[in-house]
Write a protein that holds these residues in place. Structure first.
Motif, PDB file in Angstrom:
ATOM      1  N   ASN A   1      -2.934   5.995  -9.605  1.00  0.00           N
ATOM      2  CA  ASN A   1      -3.853   5.216 -10.437  1.00  0.00           C
ATOM      3  C   ASN A   1      -3.529   3.724 -10.465  1.00  0.00           C
ATOM      4  OD1 ASN A   1      -5.262   7.573 -11.114  1.00  0.00           O
ATOM      5  ND2 ASN A   1      -3.822   7.982 -12.779  1.00  0.00           N
ATOM      6  N   GLU A   2      -2.780   3.246  -9.495  1.00  0.00           N
ATOM      7  CA  GLU A   2      -2.477   1.825  -9.410  1.00  0.00           C
ATOM      8  C   GLU A   2      -3.334   1.218  -8.301  1.00  0.00           C
ATOM      9  OE1 GLU A   2       1.470  -1.003  -9.347  1.00  0.00           O
ATOM     10  OE2 GLU A   2       1.570   0.901  -8.290  1.00  0.00           O
ATOM     11  N   GLU A   3      -3.908   0.064  -8.575  1.00  0.00           N
ATOM     12  CA  GLU A   3      -4.750  -0.591  -7.583  1.00  0.00           C
ATOM     13  C   GLU A   3      -4.375  -2.058  -7.449  1.00  0.00           C
ATOM     14  OE1 GLU A   3      -8.776  -1.787  -9.743  1.00  0.00           O
ATOM     15  OE2 GLU A   3      -8.344   0.357  -9.917  1.00  0.00           O
ATOM     16  N   VAL A   4      -4.501  -2.572  -6.246  1.00  0.00           N
ATOM     17  CA  VAL A   4      -4.188  -3.968  -5.968  1.00  0.00           C
ATOM     18  C   VAL A   4      -5.338  -4.831  -6.472  1.00  0.00           C
ATOM     19  CG1 VAL A   4      -3.766  -5.672  -4.168  1.00  0.00           C
ATOM     20  CG2 VAL A   4      -2.797  -3.385  -3.952  1.00  0.00           C
ATOM     21  N   LEU A   5      -5.017  -5.801  -7.326  1.00  0.00           N
ATOM     22  CA  LEU A   5      -6.022  -6.704  -7.881  1.00  0.00           C
ATOM     23  C   LEU A   5      -6.057  -8.055  -7.177  1.00  0.00           C
ATOM     24  CD1 LEU A   5      -5.361  -6.011 -11.668  1.00  0.00           C
ATOM     25  CD2 LEU A   5      -7.095  -4.965 -10.195  1.00  0.00           C
ATOM     26  N   PHE A   6      -4.927  -8.473  -6.630  1.00  0.00           N
ATOM     27  CA  PHE A   6      -4.841  -9.797  -6.027  1.00  0.00           C
ATOM     28  C   PHE A   6      -3.709  -9.814  -5.014  1.00  0.00           C
ATOM     29  CE2 PHE A   6      -3.136 -14.155  -6.057  1.00  0.00           C
ATOM     30  CZ  PHE A   6      -4.279 -14.851  -5.696  1.00  0.00           C
ATOM     31  N   THR A   7      -3.930 -10.481  -3.891  1.00  0.00           N
ATOM     32  CA  THR A   7      -2.869 -10.682  -2.908  1.00  0.00           C
ATOM     33  C   THR A   7      -2.773 -12.166  -2.587  1.00  0.00           C
ATOM     34  OG1 THR A   7      -4.369 -10.333  -1.052  1.00  0.00           O
ATOM     35  CG2 THR A   7      -3.131  -8.415  -1.825  1.00  0.00           C
TER      36      THR A   7
ATOM     37  N   GLN B   1       0.824  -1.213   0.000  1.00  0.00           N
ATOM     38  CA  GLN B   1       0.000   0.000   0.000  1.00  0.00           C
ATOM     39  C   GLN B   1       0.858   1.264   0.000  1.00  0.00           C
ATOM     40  OE1 GLN B   1      -3.287   0.185  -0.399  1.00  0.00           O
ATOM     41  NE2 GLN B   1      -3.383  -2.031  -0.531  1.00  0.00           N
ATOM     42  N   ASP B   2       1.993   1.228   0.695  1.00  0.00           N
ATOM     43  CA  ASP B   2       2.881   2.391   0.755  1.00  0.00           C
ATOM     44  C   ASP B   2       3.566   2.685  -0.573  1.00  0.00           C
ATOM     45  OD1 ASP B   2       2.324   2.894   3.386  1.00  0.00           O
ATOM     46  OD2 ASP B   2       4.131   1.918   4.159  1.00  0.00           O
ATOM     47  N   ASN B   3       3.702   1.687  -1.433  1.00  0.00           N
ATOM     48  CA  ASN B   3       4.475   1.852  -2.666  1.00  0.00           C
ATOM     49  C   ASN B   3       3.635   1.815  -3.936  1.00  0.00           C
ATOM     50  OD1 ASN B   3       7.384   2.020  -1.823  1.00  0.00           O
ATOM     51  ND2 ASN B   3       6.694   0.233  -0.680  1.00  0.00           N
ATOM     52  N   LEU B   4       2.342   2.019  -3.820  1.00  0.00           N
ATOM     53  CA  LEU B   4       1.506   2.085  -5.013  1.00  0.00           C
ATOM     54  C   LEU B   4       1.736   3.406  -5.733  1.00  0.00           C
ATOM     55  CD1 LEU B   4      -1.901   0.645  -3.765  1.00  0.00           C
ATOM     56  CD2 LEU B   4      -0.192  -0.470  -5.192  1.00  0.00           C
ATOM     57  N   MET B   5       1.757   3.344  -7.067  1.00  0.00           N
ATOM     58  CA  MET B   5       1.894   4.534  -7.891  1.00  0.00           C
ATOM     59  C   MET B   5       0.506   5.156  -8.084  1.00  0.00           C
ATOM     60  SD  MET B   5       4.759   3.294 -10.690  1.00  0.00           S
ATOM     61  CE  MET B   5       3.717   2.113 -11.474  1.00  0.00           C
TER      62      MET B   5
END
Length: 172
Positions: free
Chosen positions: A11-17, A5-9
């Protein structure tokens, strides 16, 4: 807050963990069980001996089992703490732009690979991994960059999800 979460650019979103499988505690558990058996056998031999009779002195093996249970207990605790650290400090996520992975607390190892740079994703599972559904996921990028992450829950599903995301986000 997590590393991912700290290193997202923008308009970047997490799709899968992906998560680490609790099977990383198996070495600690097996060592603890061996410790418990050694302690019980050693204590049983010590209690069965009669100090007034020379014939019923505890054997060397029983004394060794009893004395070795202390260091074995300490070792099993260290293994458990190590597994707990790995469980809480490892992150693996796929965003709409890249694969992000981090492991370690004091000594940190990270991977941030753009989706366009991924050449292949492979899975390696042992027999125990097949039975308990965990394994190693290896992401290979252009230029020979290869990163492996061990004890990932459902590694075949992770590989499939990476391929699905690659297909949907890299289509023109």
């Amino acid at each position: 807050m997590s590393y991912v979460q700290d290193n997202l650019m923008p308009n970047e979103e997490v799709l899968f963990t992906a998560r680490i499988h609790p099977a990383i505690f198996l070495p600690s558990l097996v060592t603890f069980l061996i410790t418990l058996i050694a302690f019980i056998l050693g204590l049983q031999g010590m209690m069965a001996s009669n100090p007034s009779s020379a014939a019923s002195k505890p054997s060397l093996l029983e004394g060794f089992l009893f004395c070795s249970s202390g260091p074995l207990l300490f070792y099993s605790i260290l293994l458990g703490l190590r597994a707990l650290t790995v469980l809480f400090t490892t992150e693996f996520a796929i965003t709409n732009r890249r694969v992000i992975a981090k492991s370690g607390f004091i000594r940190r190892h990270t991977l941030e690979m753009l989706l366009a740079k991924i050449e292949s994703v492979s899975v390696n599972q042992t027999i125990l991994g097949r039975l308990l559904n965990f394994g190693t996921v290896t992401v290979t990028g252009t230029g020979g960059t290869r990163e492996s992450f061990r004890a990932i829950v459902d590694p075949v599903g992770v590989r499939k999800k990476i391929h699905q995301i690659l297909e949907s986000y890299l289509q023109p």
